[in-house]
Design an enzyme around this catalytic site. Structure first.
Site: not given
Length: 264
Positions: A175, A207, A209-212
């Site tokens: 990412k 932004t 929680g974008t990865g989860c």
């Protein structure tokens, strides 16, 4: 589309923007079925994490076994693991179902800066989780911590991704949100080659929680039988739109709009 059963092993976010709460919302919005094994309860909101309360290891494993023994799973998604004992426990669960693909999000630091993985657990993630990953989804700081390589450019992303493949991951989504530039580039790297997902950087504080969310969206696609590249593409577009439609909640790093596909 096939329902798709996703078993998520991750931490709870009381603010609802990340962690298990974001995972459940994402999987449901994309037409999947979410089940969970909670690894920790965090006290947090958009301003940050003020408490982390681990779940006993035997309870983590019991949650997962209960789901697998009855409901079953078509994909795993792992998030916040916390320490060596949790890493070992979750890795044991994944090893018990080797035919179920696992999307491993190597969560290390919360959006507000709070550490979510003990330093001594990084080696356990490298040796136990990465080899079990059908897809590993690190951001630049996480990839750097796992490889010891700098990740500041697109070429750095590529080098770190190759290094993570060498550690045993079947595929790596590098990412690029932490890499400077007007455009964000995520690189999907597999032994067969790479695919880039690129878009304008969204100027927003929402932004959290974008990865989860991205990892859960990919796991949902895999659980529904989508090929990896298609699962990543759908997830990438889902998160992009969820950021654009963020509801503006909280005073800090705000959450996404996970339910946008339901409202159309």
């Amino acid at each position: 589309m096939f329902l798709g059963r996703v078993l998520v092993l991750a931490g709870s976010d009381s603010g609802g923007g990340a962690g298990i709460q974001a995972d459940i919302k994402t999987i449901t919005a994309l037409g999947g079925y979410a089940a969970t094994a909670i690894t920790a309860v965090t006290v947090q909101n958009t301003l940050g994490v003020t408490g982390v309360h681990p779940i006993p290891l035997e309870v983590i494993e019991a949650q997962a076994r209960a789901v697998l023994d009855d409901i079953g799973a078509d994909a795993f998604k792992t998030g916040m693991l916390g320490d060596v004992g949790v890493v070992e426990t979750v890795a044991r669960v994944l090893a018990s179902a080797p035919d179920v693909p696992a999307v491993v999000d190597p969560v290390m630091i919360a959006k507000g800066g709070a550490p979510l993985l003990a330093d001594r657990a990084i080696d356990a993630v490298k040796s136990l989780m990465i080899p079990r990953a059908a897809l590993l989804t690190p951001n630049a700081p996480e990839a750097s911590a796992l490889t010891g390589l700098p990740v500041e450019t697109l070429d750095d992303q590529r080098r770190a991704g190759e290094a993570l493949l060498a550690l045993g991951a079947q595929a790596v989504l590098m990412k690029g949100g932490h890499v400077a530039g007007e455009r964000v580039v995520d690189l999907l790297i597999t032994p067969q080659g790479e695919t880039s997902f690129e878009g304008e950087r969204i100027d927003t504080r929402h932004t959290h929680g974008t990865g989860c969310t991205l990892a859960s969206a990919i796991a949902t696609g895999l659980s529904q039988g989508l090929p990896l590249t298609q699962a990543v593409a759908r997830a990438w577009n889902y998160v992009h739109e969820a950021m654009l439609r963020a509801p503006g909640l909280g005073q800090g790093h705000g959450p996404l709009d996970h339910a946008w596909p339901v409202r159309g």
